[in-house]
Design a protein around this motif. Structure first.
Motif, PDB file in Angstrom:
ATOM      1  N   PRO A  28      -9.331  -8.182   0.550  1.00  0.00           N
ATOM      2  CA  PRO A  28      -8.898  -8.401   1.942  1.00  0.00           C
ATOM      3  C   PRO A  28      -7.685  -9.323   2.063  1.00  0.00           C
ATOM      4  CG  PRO A  28     -11.271  -8.643   1.772  1.00  0.00           C
ATOM      5  CD  PRO A  28     -10.727  -8.537   0.368  1.00  0.00           C
ATOM      6  N   TYR A  29      -7.538 -10.285   1.162  1.00  0.00           N
ATOM      7  CA  TYR A  29      -6.351 -11.143   1.197  1.00  0.00           C
ATOM      8  C   TYR A  29      -5.093 -10.312   0.946  1.00  0.00           C
ATOM      9  CZ  TYR A  29      -9.601 -15.086   0.772  1.00  0.00           C
ATOM     10  OH  TYR A  29     -10.599 -15.989   0.957  1.00  0.00           O
ATOM     11  N   ALA A  30      -5.161  -9.434  -0.047  1.00  0.00           N
ATOM     12  CA  ALA A  30      -4.013  -8.580  -0.360  1.00  0.00           C
ATOM     13  C   ALA A  30      -3.695  -7.652   0.809  1.00  0.00           C
ATOM     14  CB  ALA A  30      -4.294  -7.768  -1.619  1.00  0.00           C
ATOM     15  N   GLU A  31      -4.722  -7.101   1.414  1.00  0.00           N
ATOM     16  CA  GLU A  31      -4.509  -6.190   2.536  1.00  0.00           C
ATOM     17  C   GLU A  31      -3.944  -6.925   3.749  1.00  0.00           C
ATOM     18  OE1 GLU A  31      -8.256  -4.216   3.068  1.00  0.00           O
ATOM     19  OE2 GLU A  31      -8.133  -3.268   1.096  1.00  0.00           O
ATOM     20  N   ALA A  32      -4.444  -8.112   4.026  1.00  0.00           N
ATOM     21  CA  ALA A  32      -3.937  -8.898   5.159  1.00  0.00           C
ATOM     22  C   ALA A  32      -2.477  -9.276   4.942  1.00  0.00           C
ATOM     23  CB  ALA A  32      -4.784 -10.159   5.356  1.00  0.00           C
ATOM     24  N   ALA A  33      -2.128  -9.673   3.722  1.00  0.00           N
ATOM     25  CA  ALA A  33      -0.735 -10.029   3.429  1.00  0.00           C
ATOM     26  C   ALA A  33       0.170  -8.819   3.622  1.00  0.00           C
ATOM     27  CB  ALA A  33      -0.611 -10.577   2.006  1.00  0.00           C
ATOM     28  N   GLU A  34      -0.270  -7.660   3.197  1.00  0.00           N
ATOM     29  CA  GLU A  34       0.557  -6.459   3.348  1.00  0.00           C
ATOM     30  C   GLU A  34       0.715  -6.092   4.824  1.00  0.00           C
ATOM     31  OE1 GLU A  34       2.915  -3.127   2.264  1.00  0.00           O
ATOM     32  OE2 GLU A  34       2.480  -5.078   1.379  1.00  0.00           O
ATOM     33  N   MET A  35      -0.348  -6.213   5.597  1.00  0.00           N
ATOM     34  CA  MET A  35      -0.253  -5.937   7.038  1.00  0.00           C
ATOM     35  C   MET A  35       0.728  -6.897   7.703  1.00  0.00           C
ATOM     36  SD  MET A  35      -4.228  -5.140   7.984  1.00  0.00           S
ATOM     37  CE  MET A  35      -3.932  -5.208   9.736  1.00  0.00           C
ATOM     38  N   LEU A  36       0.636  -8.166   7.375  1.00  0.00           N
ATOM     39  CA  LEU A  36       1.555  -9.146   7.943  1.00  0.00           C
ATOM     40  C   LEU A  36       2.996  -8.874   7.515  1.00  0.00           C
ATOM     41  CD1 LEU A  36      -0.570 -12.386   7.557  1.00  0.00           C
ATOM     42  CD2 LEU A  36       0.116 -11.297   9.706  1.00  0.00           C
ATOM     43  N   ARG A  37       3.180  -8.459   6.262  1.00  0.00           N
ATOM     44  CA  ARG A  37       4.523  -8.148   5.774  1.00  0.00           C
ATOM     45  C   ARG A  37       5.127  -6.993   6.566  1.00  0.00           C
ATOM     46  NH1 ARG A  37       7.222  -4.654   3.204  1.00  0.00           N
ATOM     47  NH2 ARG A  37       5.454  -3.313   2.734  1.00  0.00           N
ATOM     48  N   ASN A  41       8.485 -10.502  10.053  1.00  0.00           N
ATOM     49  CA  ASN A  41       9.603 -10.794   9.145  1.00  0.00           C
ATOM     50  C   ASN A  41       9.244 -11.947   8.216  1.00  0.00           C
ATOM     51  OD1 ASN A  41      11.394  -8.843  10.142  1.00  0.00           O
ATOM     52  ND2 ASN A  41      11.886 -10.150  11.889  1.00  0.00           N
ATOM     53  N   PHE A  42       7.981 -12.063   7.890  1.00  0.00           N
ATOM     54  CA  PHE A  42       7.535 -13.163   7.057  1.00  0.00           C
ATOM     55  C   PHE A  42       8.154 -13.113   5.673  1.00  0.00           C
ATOM     56  CE2 PHE A  42       3.173 -14.074   9.195  1.00  0.00           C
ATOM     57  CZ  PHE A  42       3.839 -14.544  10.304  1.00  0.00           C
ATOM     58  N   VAL A  43       8.429 -14.297   5.148  1.00  0.00           N
ATOM     59  CA  VAL A  43       8.875 -14.449   3.775  1.00  0.00           C
ATOM     60  C   VAL A  43       7.714 -15.044   2.986  1.00  0.00           C
ATOM     61  CG1 VAL A  43      11.311 -14.673   4.369  1.00  0.00           C
ATOM     62  CG2 VAL A  43       9.884 -16.725   4.237  1.00  0.00           C
ATOM     63  N   ASN A  44       7.888 -15.145   1.687  1.00  0.00           N
ATOM     64  CA  ASN A  44       6.794 -15.593   0.821  1.00  0.00           C
ATOM     65  C   ASN A  44       6.179 -16.918   1.263  1.00  0.00           C
ATOM     66  OD1 ASN A  44       6.865 -13.374  -0.905  1.00  0.00           O
ATOM     67  ND2 ASN A  44       8.571 -14.243  -2.029  1.00  0.00           N
ATOM     68  N   GLN A  45       7.023 -17.875   1.643  1.00  0.00           N
ATOM     69  CA  GLN A  45       6.494 -19.179   2.041  1.00  0.00           C
ATOM     70  C   GLN A  45       5.594 -19.056   3.281  1.00  0.00           C
ATOM     71  OE1 GLN A  45       9.622 -18.515   1.279  1.00  0.00           O
ATOM     72  NE2 GLN A  45      10.513 -20.120   0.030  1.00  0.00           N
ATOM     73  N   ASP A  46       5.889 -18.088   4.167  1.00  0.00           N
ATOM     74  CA  ASP A  46       5.029 -17.872   5.328  1.00  0.00           C
ATOM     75  C   ASP A  46       3.631 -17.445   4.896  1.00  0.00           C
ATOM     76  OD1 ASP A  46       7.053 -18.437   7.251  1.00  0.00           O
ATOM     77  OD2 ASP A  46       7.836 -16.408   7.003  1.00  0.00           O
ATOM     78  N   PHE A  47       3.575 -16.517   3.931  1.00  0.00           N
ATOM     79  CA  PHE A  47       2.277 -16.084   3.431  1.00  0.00           C
ATOM     80  C   PHE A  47       1.539 -17.238   2.756  1.00  0.00           C
ATOM     81  CE2 PHE A  47       4.603 -11.933   3.142  1.00  0.00           C
ATOM     82  CZ  PHE A  47       3.898 -11.306   4.160  1.00  0.00           C
ATOM     83  N   GLY A  48       2.279 -18.018   1.967  1.00  0.00           N
ATOM     84  CA  GLY A  48       1.665 -19.179   1.325  1.00  0.00           C
ATOM     85  C   GLY A  48       1.122 -20.160   2.342  1.00  0.00           C
TER      86      GLY A  48
END
Length: 135
Positions: A28-37, A41-48
């Motif tokens: 679910p973490y991977a799926e949530a990150a992909e949905m947000l991406r 316009n999130f960049v890596n630091q936003d996901f972190g």
């Protein structure tokens, strides 16, 4: 904490269950990150930052979430710009032991839909060449 037995098999069984939990939690973490991406316009630091916020809250703290948040901040030392996460191959190697918990659950008649979905995502990731060809 309970005692399940004294044989080495008990430790292997517990390790198998732990791995199954990690698969079920990570997907679910991977799926949530992909949905947000996809929708931002999130960049890596936003996901972190988001994962760190989730981990510091009361509902979701976990080691898997902690290390997932950290990887989005880790810079790639080999290229002048970028992060390690951008250079990770989106394919996992599956071991026979990765399926043991699902097989055991089937033998016991215990439904494990979260584990099965996580395993299917891992199977799909192994088919990298097929995914590239189909896209």
């Amino acid at each position: 904490v309970g005692h399940a037995g004294n044989s080495a098999g008990c430790a292997h069984y517990a390790s198998m269950i732990q791995r199954a939990i990690e698969f079920g939690v990570s997907q679910p973490y991977a799926e949530a990150a992909e949905m947000l991406r996809v929708v931002t316009n999130f960049v890596n630091q936003d996901f972190g930052r988001i994962m760190n916020n989730w981990n510091n809250g009361d509902l979701l703290p976990s080691y898997v979430l902690e290390i997932s948040g950290k990887i989005y901040y880790k810079r790639d030392d080999l290229t002048p710009n970028g992060h390690i996460v951008n250079h990770m191959v989106d394919c996992v190697d599956l071991k026979d032991s990765d399926t043991w918990a699902a097989i055991e659950a089937t033998k016991l008649g215990v439904p494990v839909p979260t584990l099965n979905a996580a395993l299917e995502a891992r199977y799909f990731s192994v088919m990298k060449d097929d995914r590239v060809e189909a896209s």
